[in-house]
Design a protein around this motif. Sequence first.
Motif, PDB file in Angstrom:
ATOM      1  N   ALA A   1      -2.382  43.350  42.141  1.00 26.74           N
ATOM      2  CA  ALA A   1      -3.700  43.884  42.462  1.00 26.74           C
ATOM      3  C   ALA A   1      -4.746  42.789  42.231  1.00 26.74           C
ATOM      4  O   ALA A   1      -4.442  41.731  41.658  1.00 26.74           O
ATOM      5  CB  ALA A   1      -3.992  45.101  41.593  1.00 26.74           C
ATOM      6  N   PRO A   2      -5.993  43.001  42.665  1.00 29.00           N
ATOM      7  CA  PRO A   2      -7.034  41.991  42.437  1.00 29.00           C
ATOM      8  C   PRO A   2      -7.112  41.580  40.963  1.00 29.00           C
ATOM      9  O   PRO A   2      -7.110  42.420  40.065  1.00 29.00           O
ATOM     10  CB  PRO A   2      -8.309  42.694  42.900  1.00 29.00           C
ATOM     11  CG  PRO A   2      -7.837  43.617  43.970  1.00 29.00           C
ATOM     12  CD  PRO A   2      -6.504  44.128  43.485  1.00 29.00           C
ATOM     13  N   GLY A   3      -7.137  40.276  40.732  1.00 29.04           N
ATOM     14  CA  GLY A   3      -7.208  39.732  39.376  1.00 29.04           C
ATOM     15  C   GLY A   3      -5.855  39.475  38.751  1.00 29.04           C
ATOM     16  O   GLY A   3      -5.758  38.764  37.750  1.00 29.04           O
TER      17      GLY A   3
ATOM     18  N   ALA B   1      -2.131  41.491  53.651  1.00 24.49           N
ATOM     19  CA  ALA B   1      -3.436  42.157  53.577  1.00 24.49           C
ATOM     20  C   ALA B   1      -4.093  41.904  52.225  1.00 24.49           C
ATOM     21  O   ALA B   1      -4.404  42.832  51.466  1.00 24.49           O
ATOM     22  CB  ALA B   1      -3.284  43.655  53.836  1.00 24.49           C
ATOM     23  N   TYR B   2      -4.275  40.624  51.895  1.00 25.23           N
ATOM     24  CA  TYR B   2      -4.887  40.259  50.624  1.00 25.23           C
ATOM     25  C   TYR B   2      -5.509  38.879  50.761  1.00 25.23           C
ATOM     26  O   TYR B   2      -5.191  38.116  51.686  1.00 25.23           O
ATOM     27  CB  TYR B   2      -3.850  40.269  49.487  1.00 25.23           C
ATOM     28  CG  TYR B   2      -2.715  39.297  49.671  1.00 25.23           C
ATOM     29  CD1 TYR B   2      -2.778  38.012  49.137  1.00 25.23           C
ATOM     30  CD2 TYR B   2      -1.563  39.661  50.373  1.00 25.23           C
ATOM     31  CE1 TYR B   2      -1.743  37.103  49.297  1.00 25.23           C
ATOM     32  CE2 TYR B   2      -0.515  38.757  50.544  1.00 25.23           C
ATOM     33  CZ  TYR B   2      -0.614  37.491  50.008  1.00 25.23           C
ATOM     34  OH  TYR B   2       0.419  36.601  50.173  1.00 25.23           O
TER      35      TYR B   2
ATOM     36  N   GLY C   1      -7.434  43.044  47.894  1.00 22.82           N
ATOM     37  CA  GLY C   1      -6.240  43.614  48.492  1.00 22.82           C
ATOM     38  C   GLY C   1      -5.065  43.653  47.526  1.00 22.82           C
ATOM     39  O   GLY C   1      -5.223  43.425  46.316  1.00 22.82           O
ATOM     40  N   GLU C   2      -3.890  43.959  48.039  1.00 24.81           N
ATOM     41  CA  GLU C   2      -2.653  43.975  47.264  1.00 24.81           C
ATOM     42  C   GLU C   2      -1.672  42.987  47.863  1.00 24.81           C
ATOM     43  O   GLU C   2      -1.456  42.975  49.073  1.00 24.81           O
ATOM     44  CB  GLU C   2      -1.993  45.358  47.288  1.00 24.81           C
ATOM     45  CG  GLU C   2      -2.591  46.382  46.365  1.00 24.81           C
ATOM     46  CD  GLU C   2      -1.762  47.655  46.324  1.00 24.81           C
ATOM     47  OE1 GLU C   2      -1.963  48.459  45.394  1.00 24.81           O
ATOM     48  OE2 GLU C   2      -0.919  47.864  47.226  1.00 24.81           O
TER      49      GLU C   2
END
Length: 337
Positions: A237-239, A267-268, A315-316
């Motif tokens: 996930a973000p971060g 898709a990130y 995104g993921e």
Amino acid sequence: MEADAATHLAVNIAPSPTERANALLASGAIAEAVGLMSDAAGRDDPEALYTLGLWHVFGQPVRRDFSRARFFFGRAGQAGHAQGALTFAVFVAMGAGGPADWRAALALIETAAPTTPAAARQVELLAAMNLDANGVPQSLPATEPLSTSPKVGIVRALFTPDECAHVIGLSRGAMRPSIVADPRTGRELPHPIRTSDGTVMGPIQQDLVVHALNHRIASVSGSRVRQGEPLSVLRYAPGQQYRLHHDCLPGETNQRELTLIAYLNDAYEGGATSFPAADIAFRGEVGDAILFVNSLPSGRVDERSRHAGLPVSSGEKWVCTRWIRTRDFDPWGAYPV
């Protein structure tokens, strides 16, 4: 009339043998639970047969025995347990608990396909693969060299978008935060290096599509399929990130010689795979893979193979990783000696 209705209701709500066995296990009555399930299996109770298969895989509350697990999954499938039939097919394909037979495994899921959507989807995806009679790919994309020190290569479109989506779909419900065990207390702690969620696709979690993809990874890496650890799927996930590390294991004689990472989505933003020693930061398209060598010819760690999964900014990010050992790797004793 009221008495008949009450009797009928009682029959309908009576706990199943599996539910009763789980209650016995919770109370510590292990022998009684095993006996109950064995009796139910003797009556061809599908859920009891499937549960006994799982017990023999996990080694609780009975001894781990993949041959017995294979037997019970096969019986469960014959008794009408859909997941039992699919798991039995995986065991036959892998050679877990008995001989490997890809054609027999494929026939099993083709038989299940008309009534089992998961089997039908496997049949569809496998039909699109160019496989030989043993489930091994008959053609492979080329590996493009990216670095010689460390040795890193790129395999474009190793997986198709449909195959990537399938792996994500199988894994999504099983993702768990990455953890490590405190060596002093045994308590679970957040992983200090990897902050993603992940799951491992072992014999129970995988299907014939994943097994075929493992064969493809083995072929493109020049290894045997049984040298590979179970496919690990990671979601960032973000971060989240995988900080700088190398994949070799300290003190291990059957070392992680190679690593293949396949990119399951795009898709990130961020999230590139970085090799600082070679000044490389690679971000694959859907289905691309990166393959690299972790050790030197002497068997020692190649320190230049240290790499990182850089933080995802939006995104993921989904990837799957296969660590490939120097020799065959069988952590559960799944394969007959």
